[in-house]
Design an enzyme around this catalytic site. Structure first.
Site, PDB file in Angstrom:
ATOM      1  N   LYS A   1      39.855  34.835  43.654  1.00 16.81           N
ATOM      2  CA  LYS A   1      38.573  34.104  43.736  1.00 16.81           C
ATOM      3  C   LYS A   1      37.415  35.085  43.565  1.00 16.81           C
ATOM      4  O   LYS A   1      37.625  36.306  43.650  1.00 16.81           O
ATOM      5  CB  LYS A   1      38.483  33.399  45.097  1.00 16.81           C
TER       6      LYS A   1
ATOM      7  N   ARG B   1      37.659  25.531  59.392  1.00 19.04           N
ATOM      8  CA  ARG B   1      36.879  25.798  58.189  1.00 19.04           C
ATOM      9  C   ARG B   1      37.301  24.837  57.088  1.00 19.04           C
ATOM     10  O   ARG B   1      36.522  24.047  56.615  1.00 19.04           O
ATOM     11  CB  ARG B   1      37.067  27.270  57.770  1.00 19.04           C
TER      12      ARG B   1
ATOM     13  N   MET C   1      15.340  49.026  44.871  1.00 15.22           N
ATOM     14  CA  MET C   1      16.039  48.061  44.025  1.00 15.22           C
ATOM     15  C   MET C   1      16.969  48.753  43.020  1.00 15.22           C
ATOM     16  O   MET C   1      18.113  48.330  42.824  1.00 15.22           O
ATOM     17  CB  MET C   1      15.025  47.195  43.270  1.00 15.22           C
TER      18      MET C   1
ATOM     19  N   TYR D   1       9.955  54.372  50.046  1.00 15.62           N
ATOM     20  CA  TYR D   1       9.139  53.311  50.643  1.00 15.62           C
ATOM     21  C   TYR D   1       8.963  53.515  52.140  1.00 15.62           C
ATOM     22  O   TYR D   1       9.898  53.932  52.833  1.00 15.62           O
ATOM     23  CB  TYR D   1       9.798  51.945  50.410  1.00 15.62           C
TER      24      TYR D   1
HETATM   25  C1  PLP Z   1      40.330  34.632  50.590  1.00 13.72           C
HETATM   26  C2  PLP Z   1      41.526  33.960  51.063  1.00 13.72           C
HETATM   27  C3  PLP Z   1      42.785  34.597  51.007  1.00 13.72           C
HETATM   28  C4  PLP Z   1      42.925  36.061  50.691  1.00 13.72           C
HETATM   29  O1  PLP Z   1      42.503  36.775  51.847  1.00 13.72           O
HETATM   30  P1  PLP Z   1      42.533  38.364  51.926  1.00 13.72           P
HETATM   31  O2  PLP Z   1      42.115  38.631  53.328  1.00 13.72           O
HETATM   32  O3  PLP Z   1      41.510  38.833  50.948  1.00 13.72           O
HETATM   33  O4  PLP Z   1      43.880  38.829  51.608  1.00 13.72           O
HETATM   34  C5  PLP Z   1      43.908  33.848  51.311  1.00 13.72           C
HETATM   35  N1  PLP Z   1      43.796  32.555  51.690  1.00 13.72           N
HETATM   36  C6  PLP Z   1      42.606  31.918  51.804  1.00 13.72           C
HETATM   37  C7  PLP Z   1      42.573  30.499  52.240  1.00 13.72           C
HETATM   38  C8  PLP Z   1      41.432  32.599  51.499  1.00 13.72           C
HETATM   39  O5  PLP Z   1      40.259  31.975  51.621  1.00 13.72           O
END
Ligand code: PLP
Length: 344
Positions: free
Chosen positions: A33, A128, A290, A242
């Site tokens: 992802k 979640r 930046m 800055y």
């Molecule tokens: C992001 C995610 C993973 C992978 O998690 P890692 O900690 O990066 O290995 C697996 N399952 C779900 C549901 C996730 O959201």
């Protein structure tokens, strides 16, 4: 050239996948992802497929469509957010497998794409995503009759092995899936390291593939080398950057390097952060701008052309520590301006 070079070691990613695969007897999927945690699905996806990954997970259907384009047909692409209104065309044309999170999603899915593969996501306490125990017991038989390809849940505290939440979620997952003969998946990187009880049929590592904690034995994947634009010597009492945030106590040699918060090097990493030159740490001084960072290089005998932020001497997690965050956030924030070099 004044853009920093982000080097991404693809063989290190596949070595990490293989190492995580060896830790269980389960099928090892790959979570890619957020554009493979910022490292680029176009390169990372095919490399993992070639190494043997047959199932990939993404967050949204749009990511699944993009991944299907680079992987071609064959590997299964699962979508954590499930089947959202408007996703049906993408799910069908890119042959995605949504992880259904609610009764509503289940209805949308079976009505719009009858017979199209799907999985089920259960909520075992993280609150979640996924169906909660009460919701699940109401639709369980109907859902199972539709033959989901996978039932999964996600651990909230897997990076803390002693946390009581792990066992609680494990028990809940076992209870919710008892007597169901469908492949199950509970563990991401952290869960794989918790041991066999947590492995089930399919594991879902993400961050460990990219060299991040909690996979302490990971092969480093990323290095970030930032060119020095200018060097100057300031005397005691002069300020740098800055808000005059740094004031020299003595003669100081300052290097200005070509990356900043627009490149994902968040301002919060200013205080206490270091870069390295030939393995020698050199401290960041003043505020992160930046497009630039100022570094005290007084201790170096030579004038560097580049300083390294991430690499063999400082991991992604070390850098995350400078900013009070986690490696995941540093990786996924890595900017679009870098010259990306893939080792193959
Ligand atoms: C992001 C995610 C993973 C992978 O998690 P890692 O900690 O990066 O290995 C697996 N399952 C779900 C549901 C996730 O959201």
């Amino acid at each position: 050239m004044t853009t920093a070079t982000l080097t991404i070691d693809l063989p290190a990613i596949t070595a990490n996948w293989q190492a995580l695969d060896k830790l269980s007897t389960s099928e090892t999927a790959a979570v890619i992802k957020a554009d493979a945690y910022g490292l680029g699905i176009a390169k990372v996806g095919p490399a993992l497929a070639k190494a043997g990954a047959r199932r990939f997970f993404v967050a949204a259907a749009e990511e699944g469509v993009a991944l299907r384009r680079v992987l071609g047909s064959g590997p299964e692409i699962c979508v954590f957010s499930g089947h959202m209104a408007g996703d049906a065309d993408m799910i069908r044309t890119a042959t995605l497998t949504p992880m259904i999170n609610s009764v509503d999603q289940l209805l949308i899915h079976v009505e719009s794409l009858p017979g199209h593969p799907f999985g089920i996501q259960l909520d075992t306490g993280m609150n979640r995503l996924g169906m909660e125990p009460a919701e699940w017991s109401a639709v369980r038989d109907i859902a199972i009759a539709q033959k989901p390809v996978l039932i999964m849940s996600h651990l909230a505290c897997a990076d803390t092995p002693d946390h009581v939440m792990n066992q609680m979620q494990l028990d809940c997952f076992n209870e919710m899936t008892q007597g169901i003969d469908i492949p199950r998946s509970l563990s991401a990187t952290g869960g794989i390291l918790l041991g066999e009880k947590y492995h089930f049929d399919i594991t879902r590592p993400g961050v460990g593939l990219y060299g991040g904690l909690p996979f302490v034995d990971a092969t480093p994947v990323v290095s970030l080398d930032i060119p020095v634009i200018q060097i100057r010597d300031v005397t005691a009492g002069e300020s740098v950057g800055y808000a005059n945030a740094f004031v020299a106590k003595s003669e100081t040699r300052v290097a200005t390097i070509a990356a900043g918060y627009a490149d994902g090097l968040i301002r919060a990493m200013g205080d206490g952060a270091t870069l390295t030159y030939d393995g020698q740490p050199v401290p960041v001084i003043g505020r992160v701008s930046m497009d630039m960072i100022t570094v005290d290089i007084s201790r170096l005998a030579e004038v560097p052309e580049h300083l390294q932020l991430i690499g063999l001497h400082q991991s992604v997690d070390t850098v995350a520590g400078f900013a009070g965050t986690i490696g995941y956030e540093i990786l996924t924030s890595l900017g679009a301006r870098y010259d990306r070099v893939y080792l193959t």
